[in-house]
Design an enzyme around this catalytic site. Sequence first.
Site: not given
Length: 193
Positions: A10-12
């Site tokens: 997942l994105d930060t």
Amino acid sequence: VGQHGIVHRLDTNTSGIVLCANTYKAYLMAQLQFVSRKVCKEYVCLCHGRLTPEPRMLEASLQVMNTDDDDFPHSFVDKDGQQARTEICAVAHLHHRSSCSSTFFSLVKVSLHTGRRHQIRAHLASEGCPLVGDVAYGGIAQEWCKRVFLHAHRLKLSLGSDVGVVDVCCPLPDDLLSALDELEASGGCSADL
């Protein structure tokens, strides 16, 4: 030594479901499902503006580039980029409870059909509706939402006859629920989402 563990990322600052395989076979089966685009990936996000409420597919190709002002790659709509498909499933229009201005937000349920870097963020920004808190893609930081409002809500895939179908949902975390408490429906069917 067999590889197993985290299957995707997942994105930060994105909350939600991350799939972790505890056997080599499950890892390979999950990877196969991701590569063949047979995984159902649903997200909930909050964006600036009034996104058109009709369900539809965003199919703008995306290109990953480094920008001059930082070292982090960003995705941009580019006809020569990689195919990217983001399905807009449902939209509710909201406004801030204490605001007298005409600032609107859209709570959106999306389904990813591809998995490009920052795909949801780039696609919604290209529609003129960047995510709340996503300053990298044109969003505005809000006092009542301390991070990018993006949550991996559901993940569904088949891991073969040994495991079967895995269908997991994850409710919004407390920080995003608190952010939504600052908003109210802007009429119509928005209160139903």
